[in-house]
Write a protein that holds these residues in place. Structure first.
Motif, PDB file in Angstrom:
ATOM      1  N   LYS A  87       0.827  -1.213   0.000  1.00 19.35           N
ATOM      2  CA  LYS A  87       0.000   0.000   0.000  1.00 19.35           C
ATOM      3  C   LYS A  87       0.860   1.262   0.000  1.00 19.35           C
ATOM      4  CE  LYS A  87      -3.992   2.062   2.310  1.00 19.35           C
ATOM      5  NZ  LYS A  87      -3.493   3.432   2.145  1.00 19.35           N
ATOM      6  N   ALA A  88       1.935   1.254   0.796  1.00 19.18           N
ATOM      7  CA  ALA A  88       2.795   2.437   0.861  1.00 19.18           C
ATOM      8  C   ALA A  88       3.481   2.700  -0.481  1.00 19.18           C
ATOM      9  CB  ALA A  88       3.838   2.268   1.967  1.00 19.18           C
ATOM     10  N   CYS A  90       2.480   1.703  -3.489  1.00 13.67           N
ATOM     11  CA  CYS A  90       1.481   2.114  -4.493  1.00 13.67           C
ATOM     12  C   CYS A  90       1.054   3.563  -4.289  1.00 13.67           C
ATOM     13  CB  CYS A  90       0.273   1.186  -4.424  1.00 13.67           C
ATOM     14  SG  CYS A  90       0.603  -0.500  -4.991  1.00 13.67           S
ATOM     15  N   ASP A  91       0.907   3.987  -3.033  1.00 14.03           N
ATOM     16  CA  ASP A  91       0.556   5.395  -2.783  1.00 14.03           C
ATOM     17  C   ASP A  91       1.678   6.320  -3.243  1.00 14.03           C
ATOM     18  OD1 ASP A  91      -1.835   4.595  -1.725  1.00 14.03           O
ATOM     19  OD2 ASP A  91      -1.183   4.728   0.368  1.00 14.03           O
ATOM     20  N   THR A  92       2.918   5.903  -3.045  1.00 12.60           N
ATOM     21  CA  THR A  92       4.048   6.710  -3.508  1.00 12.60           C
ATOM     22  C   THR A  92       4.078   6.798  -5.024  1.00 12.60           C
ATOM     23  OG1 THR A  92       5.322   6.031  -1.562  1.00 12.60           O
ATOM     24  CG2 THR A  92       6.552   6.959  -3.418  1.00 12.60           C
ATOM     25  N   ARG A  94       1.491   6.578  -7.034  1.00 15.77           N
ATOM     26  CA  ARG A  94       0.396   7.474  -7.443  1.00 15.77           C
ATOM     27  C   ARG A  94       0.800   8.941  -7.309  1.00 15.77           C
ATOM     28  NH1 ARG A  94      -4.838   5.440  -7.960  1.00 15.77           N
ATOM     29  NH2 ARG A  94      -5.129   3.253  -7.348  1.00 15.77           N
ATOM     30  N   SER A  95       1.402   9.292  -6.178  1.00 15.37           N
ATOM     31  CA  SER A  95       1.732  10.700  -5.942  1.00 15.37           C
ATOM     32  C   SER A  95       2.868  11.189  -6.838  1.00 15.37           C
ATOM     33  CB  SER A  95       2.093  10.903  -4.465  1.00 15.37           C
ATOM     34  OG  SER A  95       3.215  10.110  -4.113  1.00 15.37           O
ATOM     35  N   THR A 119      -1.844  -2.302  -7.720  1.00 13.51           N
ATOM     36  CA  THR A 119      -1.460  -3.162  -6.606  1.00 13.51           C
ATOM     37  C   THR A 119      -0.288  -4.023  -7.055  1.00 13.51           C
ATOM     38  OG1 THR A 119      -2.162  -4.925  -5.111  1.00 13.51           O
ATOM     39  CG2 THR A 119      -3.169  -4.896  -7.286  1.00 13.51           C
TER      40      THR A 119
END
Length: 542
Positions: A87-88, A90-92, A94-95, A119
């Motif tokens: 999750k961490a 993938c969030d990175t 995205r940003s 994912t």
């Protein structure tokens, strides 16, 4: 009849090709096979030599090579942490990709670009063994064998002219053999300044890629081309000796830097200094040093009873980071008995200097560098200095290589001519091993060169001391005919009839250091049973 047959053949060929391609698309690309079979698991002892040879690439490195260590605890750690790491990461992603996607929105008729899904799957990378490489440098080098067969699912949706196109990445497999170097090691958490990553082997990359739901990687020719092209591009960028360097700590956190040049300082004069003595004028002198250095400050002579002294004295200071270091100037009133009174101070950032160009500064003296201190409004006089920064010859060569576009791909350069001109001899005493005295073991290293003595700190009760201390000798000519004497001494603690004793010594010729520019070796100590000392010698010419 021949004409009609030819015409019918052309028409059949024209219809047959599109129909065949369409049928192949639906049968071999669009529809995924559903008849996967369960793998047959057999012990290695039951396999013959031919079968073992086929599966040899799949055997973990720790099982094939004794240099690699088994690290099941790391894999267990990754397995337990993977849901959160997934999750961490993938969030990175995205940003960090948001700004890149936004650059194309509004261009080429693109209305939007975004992730429909991202994912990395349920399976973390697996480390099949780790090898630790011993070096004599101030670094830690490891080579893990990493394999990742993840069921990732990344879908990027692109809206073009009101039509939505999707690109899906799935079933990614990556086999890597990276070399990870942590250097230099520093006394500040996390205890290394940079991470340097390179590949020691060509990587294996496999993945599925769907465009509008169709797996285009099912086309054999395209699949092999994409696989080889991606692996080759990764190798071109990161295959050793090319690398990727990631800075962890800045220069102010203890990272050891090597000298890059000499700062020539001429202290010219001072004007209108404060009168500090009741019965007479001040007796000024100047102390000068570079920030970030633990070396003693340089001092001018004392000008007795003078508020407008002229020195015209020259000094040389070794520069390690011209972008962050500053020259510190402190003026004092000399006193015979009590502490010397401070007349004022000022600093000069080295990044304000142009290499090889002399620049004069006339500086207003301040009490301190706090801009809000009201005492700084008092007129304390001026100090005039002339500064010239001279980079070492090697640094000039590196700068020239960057400008030389034709040489960007070169891996090395011809050794520079260090046989003429002055420079700086840097001596780093790294550590010693198996040193033993008859009466005590409190070792320190003493360096004797051209009659000058320098010594490291004393490490108490230690047979394997580690100093990592650097000393510098500024010379007007290369020491091609000189030798340097380095001796380990043990000093007593408390009361003892034997105040100090020798633990061994080495005498090193400096001709090889001048010729090669650097020597980093472990030497056996003379007059010692098993003692060894690790020394780095570096010659940097003006």
């Amino acid at each position: 009849m021949g004409f009609v047959g030819t015409l019918l053949g052309i028409i059949g060929f024209g219809f047959g090709i599109p129909i065949g391609l369409l049928a192949g698309y639906f049968f071999f690309i669009f529809f995924n096979p559903r008849d996967d079979k369960e793998p047959i698991i057999r012990p290695l002892a039951e396999l013959d030599s031919e079968s073992l040879h086929k599966i040899l690439p799949e055997i973990p490195a720790w099982l094939k090579n004794p240099d690699y260590d088994r690290v099941d605890w790391i894999n267990k750690f990754l397995f337990d942490m993977w849901p959160y790491l997934n999750k961490a990461i993938c969030d990175t992603i995205r940003s960090t990709t948001r700004m890149t996607f936004d650059q194309y929105v509004g261009k080429y008729c693109i209305e939007s670009i975004e992730f429909d899904n991202i994912t990395l799957g349920n399976f973390p990378p697996i480390i099949h063994g780790v090898k630790v490489i011993e070096t004599q440098e101030n670094e830690l080098v490891i080579e893990p064998r990493v394999r990742w067969a993840g069921n990732c699912n990344v879908i990027v949706a692109l809206k073009l002219l009101s039509f939505k196109f999707t690109v899906q990445l799935l079933d990614l497999q990556v086999f890597l053999a990276p070399r990870i170097t942590l250097k230099p090691l520093v006394p500040s958490f996390p205890c290394f300044s940079n991470i340097i990553v390179s590949l020691v082997e060509k990587p294996f990359v496999d993945f599925g890629l769907k465009l509008l739901g169709a797996d285009i990687m099912a086309i054999p020719v395209l699949y092999r081309y994409a696989q080889d092209k991606i692996a080759s591009q990764i190798s071109n960028f990161y295959h050793w000796p090319r690398d990727l360097e990631i800075q962890i700590l800045d220069n102010a956190c203890g990272a050891t830097k090597k000298p890059v040049g000499i700062l020539h300082v001429k202290v010219v004069r001072a004007l209108n200094l404060l009168k500090m003595d009741i019965l007479g004028k001040s007796d000024p002198y100047v102390k000068l040093s570079l920030s970030g250095e633990r070396l003693p400050s340089k001092k001018t002579s004392v000008k007795m009873n003078n508020l407008n002294p002229e020195w015209n004295e020259y000094f040389k200071l070794v520069v390690k980071d011209p972008q962050t270091q500053v020259l510190q100037l402190h003026l004092f009133d000399w006193e015979k008995v009590k502490a010397h009174d401070k007349l004022g101070m000022q600093i000069v950032p080295l990044n304000s200097l142009t290499p090889h160009e002399m620049k004069e500064f006339s500086l207003d003296l301040l009490k301190n560098m706090n801009p809000n201190d009201p005492h700084n409004k008092r007129n304390r006089g001026k100090v005039v200095v002339e500064l010239t920064f001279e980079p070492f010859r090697e640094e000039c060569d590196k700068f020239s290589e960057v400008l030389d576009v034709g040489r960007l791909g070169s891996l090395g350069r011809a050794p520079s001519d260090n046989s003429s001109g002055g420079g700086v001899l840097s001596v780093t005493i790294e550590s010693a091993k198996d040193v033993e005295g008859r009466h005590h073991n409190n070792p320190c290293a003493v360096i004797i060169f051209r009659g000058e003595h320098k010594r490291t700190k004393v490490i108490k009760r230690n047979r394997d001391p580690r100093w990592n201390e650097e000393f510098q000798f500024m010379l007007e000519e290369p020491p091609v005919n000189d030798m340097i004497h380095i001796e380990l001494m043990s000093k007593r603690r408390g009361f003892s009839l034997h105040a100090k004793e020798s633990l061994g010594h080495v005498d090193l010729k400096l001709a090889d250091v001048v010729s090669n520019g650097r020597i980093n070796e472990i030497f056996h100590l003379i007059n010692s049973k098993n003692g060894m000392i690790h020394i780095e010698l570096r010659w940097s010419s003006f």
